[in-house]
Design an enzyme around this catalytic site. Structure first.
Site, PDB file in Angstrom:
ATOM      1  N   ASP A 155     -30.409  -8.278  14.708  1.00  0.00           N
ATOM      2  CA  ASP A 155     -31.509  -8.411  13.747  1.00  0.00           C
ATOM      3  C   ASP A 155     -31.488  -7.302  12.701  1.00  0.00           C
ATOM      4  OD1 ASP A 155     -32.790 -10.611  14.969  1.00  0.00           O
ATOM      5  OD2 ASP A 155     -33.737  -9.297  16.440  1.00  0.00           O
ATOM      6  N   HIS A 173     -47.019 -15.972  12.088  1.00  0.00           N
ATOM      7  CA  HIS A 173     -48.192 -15.083  12.046  1.00  0.00           C
ATOM      8  C   HIS A 173     -49.479 -15.860  12.247  1.00  0.00           C
ATOM      9  CE1 HIS A 173     -45.148 -12.882   9.619  1.00  0.00           C
ATOM     10  NE2 HIS A 173     -45.489 -11.969  10.503  1.00  0.00           N
ATOM     11  N   ASP A 220     -40.799  -2.611  21.993  1.00  0.00           N
ATOM     12  CA  ASP A 220     -40.684  -2.654  20.540  1.00  0.00           C
ATOM     13  C   ASP A 220     -39.201  -2.773  20.217  1.00  0.00           C
ATOM     14  OD1 ASP A 220     -41.854  -1.656  17.711  1.00  0.00           O
ATOM     15  OD2 ASP A 220     -39.935  -0.689  18.081  1.00  0.00           O
TER      16      ASP A 220
END
Ligand code: GLN
Ligand code: ZN
Length: 765
Positions: free
Chosen positions: A612, A705, A502
């Site tokens: 990011d 997505h 993650d």
């Protein structure tokens, strides 16, 4: 006795029972009976737990199979026609609205194909609600009676509850007009919806409820005048309706003072305010109460996992009692406990010193009760002294305090957060160094996280393969990604992030100052739960975190390799922050830690580095003004601290997604190149806003997505659209976001088409 009150309890179950059963239901593995049985068990457990803890005012209707705002849309019949036409069961309509539904026809069922309603962040939390969506044909009426059923369900257990619903003004204001009714202003529906609220309240009263909690969280936002005025209309109407229980109007997550005039004197029994987030509103809100009104003092934090400091909480509530008297004060959680993990006792691996500082939802029940008892004059000496010891241990712990880090933060100066030269000079240096073509192509960082990657990571965590074996595996994954990018002709490569579980956890686990839970799940939306890391102390970087992988990736290619890091604000926003130092200080510490990493990457030959910050927009304070401008300042400063230690020739990238971005908010970051989510933005004015952005920018060209593969022609058309208002010499070509959730086949095809489209434009310009 001063009463204790909990505004809502997590509904996911102590071991994610709700997720497991809803996902099993969606995939057809269990039926409605099983789904409803698990839901009922969770509700009953929650009520019994609160009862056993001694909570006086327990909420009902805080449970939901998906989202409490969506529940209300279903209940009030605010269901767009595209969902009703399939004649689904209510629960399936709920899920179709929440997550869309695509189903082939069978012998017994019609085919269904409908997309989900919009999902939006719930204020500044990491919870998302499903946006009420109204049209001119919306006809409010009671469609079922979930709040009444759940009230009665608790009552059957011998537990008296206070039902909770989102109030009319917030419900409408948080909604939007459907695409067929764009001229509709949701707040204009107030008069239509009030009778339905009144009917619901009367039904609750008839069932036995003596008071109802009505959430009006929008009171902490900047509100248009029309909306401010709606409170008076709404609550005077409801107070005058027949057979209405006592109304408790609750707001949380901020300061209500700017809207105080709109609620002052409303004919309601009680107001609940959040004094964890905004203790400074105390005097004014107390002065605004009528002589009979009760104040529910939100003093146990519903948004974080820290133990309350009892001595402070007790002193605060005593201040309220001194002003209002015991009968007019309730001790409460600041908000629903939805935003906290369920039970600390299920954390078996947490360091015991740190664990002693935490309090999850179950523990917070005891906290509310102890504070209520303390201010009522009951003997809770033991609990108070145990708490005082925990608070002291946290304050003085070596884990919390790192003098070296604190000193470093104090010595931050202008120089630390500015690049050696301004952008034009850096641009010239970077042009010479990298010699990139016009329309340079790149990706956002991650490549497909395949099953193979997850299996190997799991094996490594469990000790089934050695560190060397895992290392070899990761290297082979990196090589695969690098060769692929070379093959299709991308210009600035990435290593693909196969080593990361993650983007926040991966760094948190390597930084000093973080703790992790094994079961600390919190609902993000629907069946998506997150397990945020916790910032427990001063943050520093004991060793390099990403250098090995990036250096390896750079070593096997002649093309520029982009190092990939998660920025300070995103790490902070997606964690539980400390509450003993400001978020600014935590962001600056993270900035300093990342600076070391950026500098190490550069020294090791990785000279394009992306930091990011997808969460930068969601961290924006809810209201305009000082707090918001302070935030924007320190968000940018912490980013620049991380990225300003490099040479002019080193190219700093950043990436943003998840929300509409204001180009003005990112200027101050001074990144050389930014990439943003953009594929669904069609408004030419919005595109135009970005043409004023001084540095280079990649407006994301396709939605990651979706499994859909855009053709080369589509890319050409889209780039052409953007070029009408956006200059070619600042134009980077990239997808919307990382590709980790996609399959290789789609990635190969989409990126190939994207690169080919860029080449077409290079020939034209
Ligand atoms: N570099 C990250 C990735 O590609 C960025 C993810 C994000 O912005 N959410 O996965
Ligand atoms: Zn992204």
């Amino acid at each position: 006795m001063v009463q204790s009150s909990v505004l809502g309890f997590p509904r996911i179950g102590a071991f994610r029972e709700l997720k497991k059963t809803t996902e099993a239901y969606w995939s057809g593995k269990v039926g409605k009976d099983e789904l409803f049985k698990v839901g009922k068990e969770i509700r009953e457990n929650n009520w019994k737990l609160q009862k056993a803890a001694g909570v006086d005012v327990i909420a009902s209707n805080d449970f939901s199979y998906y989202d409490q705002v969506l529940d209300l849309s279903l209940l009030f019949n605010a269901i767009p026609e595209r969902y009703t036409k399939y004649e689904l069961d209510p629960i399936d309509t709920l899920f179709a609205m929440g997550r869309g539904l695509q189903r082939k026809a069978t012998d017994s069922e019609k085919a269904v194909d409908v997309t989900a309603l919009e999902m939006v962040k719930w204020f500044d939390s990491n919870y998302h609600y499903v946006r009420p969506t109204f049209s001119h044909s919306t006809e409010f009426k009671l469609n079922g009676q979930k709040p009444v059923d759940e009230y009665l369900e608790a009552k059957k257990l011998g537990i008296e509850t206070r039902p909770v619903v989102v109030g009319p003004v917030s419900y409408l204001f948080l909604g939007k007009a459907d695409k067929d009714s764009l001229d509709l202003e949701p707040i204009s529906l107030l008069e239509k919806i009030l009778p339905v609220y009144a009917e619901l309240l009367a039904k609750l009263s008839a069932a036995g409820a003596t008071s109802v909690q009505i959430d009006e969280p929008i009171l902490v936002l900047d509100l248009p005048e029309k909306v401010q005025a709606a409170f008076k209309t709404a609550y005077e109407y409801l107070a005058n309706a027949k057979n209405i229980p006592k109304l408790v109007v609750a707001s949380y997550f901020g300061d209500v003072r700017p809207n105080l005039a709109s609620i002052k004197g409303l004919p309601v029994h009680c107001f609940h305010f959040d004094f964890v987030r905004a203790p400074e509103q105390f005097d004014e809100v107390v002065a605004a109460l009528t002589p009979e009104q009760v104040l529910s003092v939100g003093i146990i934090d519903g948004r974080n996992i820290w133990k309350a400091d009892f001595s402070e909480a007790v002193a605060f509530v005593e201040k309220a009692i001194a002003a209002l008297g015991k009968e007019r004060v309730i001790v409460a959680t600041s908000s629903s406990l939805l935003h906290t993990p369920v039970d600390l006792t299920n954390e078996k691996k947490l360091d015991s010193e740190i664990k002693n500082w935490f309090s999850f939802a179950t523990q917070k029940l005891d906290e509310v009760v102890v504070v209520a008892k303390a201010v009522s004059g009951e003997d809770v000496k033991e609990a108070l002294s145990v708490n005082a010891a925990a608070i002291k241990s946290r304050k003085e712990s070596a884990i919390t305090n790192d003098a070296a880090v604190q000193k470093k933060v104090e010595s931050i100066d202008e120089k630390l957060s500015s690049r050696a030269a301004a952008f034009p000079e850096r641009l010239a240096a970077q042009k010479e160094k990298f010699n990139l073509p016009l329309f340079p192509t790149t990706t956002i960082g991650s490549f497909p996280q395949t099953k193979d990657i997850r299996i190997n990571r799991n094996k490594f965590t469990k000790g089934e393969i050695t560190a060397e074996q895992y290392d070899t595996f990761i290297k082979s994954e990196i090589e695969k990604v690098v060769r692929f990018q070379e093959e299709i002709g991308l210009d600035v490569l990435v290593h693909g992030e196969p080593e990361r579980n993650d983007m926040v956890q991966y760094f948190g686990e390597q930084l000093k100052g973080f703790a992790f839970t094994t079961n600390g799940w919190v609902q993000s939306y629907g069946s998506r739960y997150v397990r945020p890391p916790v910032v427990v102390g001063d943050v520093s970087r004991p060793h390099a975190m990403s250098v090995k992988e990036s250096v390896y990736a750079q070593s096997i290619t002649k093309k520029a390799m982009k190092g990939m890091l998660t920025g300070p604000i995103t790490v902070l926003r997606w964690s539980f922050p400390r509450n003993d130092v400001s978020q600014k200080v935590q962001a600056l510490q993270l900035g300093l830690a990342l600076r070391d990493e950026v500098n190490d990457l550069e020294a090791a030959g990785v000279e394009v580095i992306q930091v990011d910050e997808p969460a930068i927009r969601e961290g924006l304070p809810l209201r305009s003004g000082q707090e918001r401008s302070d935030y924007l300042k320190y968000a940018a400063e912490s980013f620049r601290i991380a990225t300003s230690g490099v040479k002019n020739t080193t190219q700093i990238h950043s990436h943003f997604c998840y929300s509409d971005l204001d180009p003005n908010h990112i200027k101050a970051l001074d990144a050389d190149v930014v990439s943003i989510e953009f594929s669904k933005k069609d408004d030419p004015n919005y595109i135009q806003e970005f043409s004023n952005y001084p540095n280079h920018i990649g407006l994301g060209l396709f939605d990651i997505h979706s499994p859909r593969i855009p053709s080369k022609e589509e890319f050409i058309a889209r780039i052409g659209e953007i070029l009408k208002v956006y200059p070619a010499d600042k134009f980077w070509v990239n997808p919307d976001c990382g590709l980790k959730t996609r399959g290789w086949e789609e990635v190969r095809a989409s990126l190939t088409n994207m690169v080919e489209a860029a080449k077409t434009y290079r020939e034209k310009y």
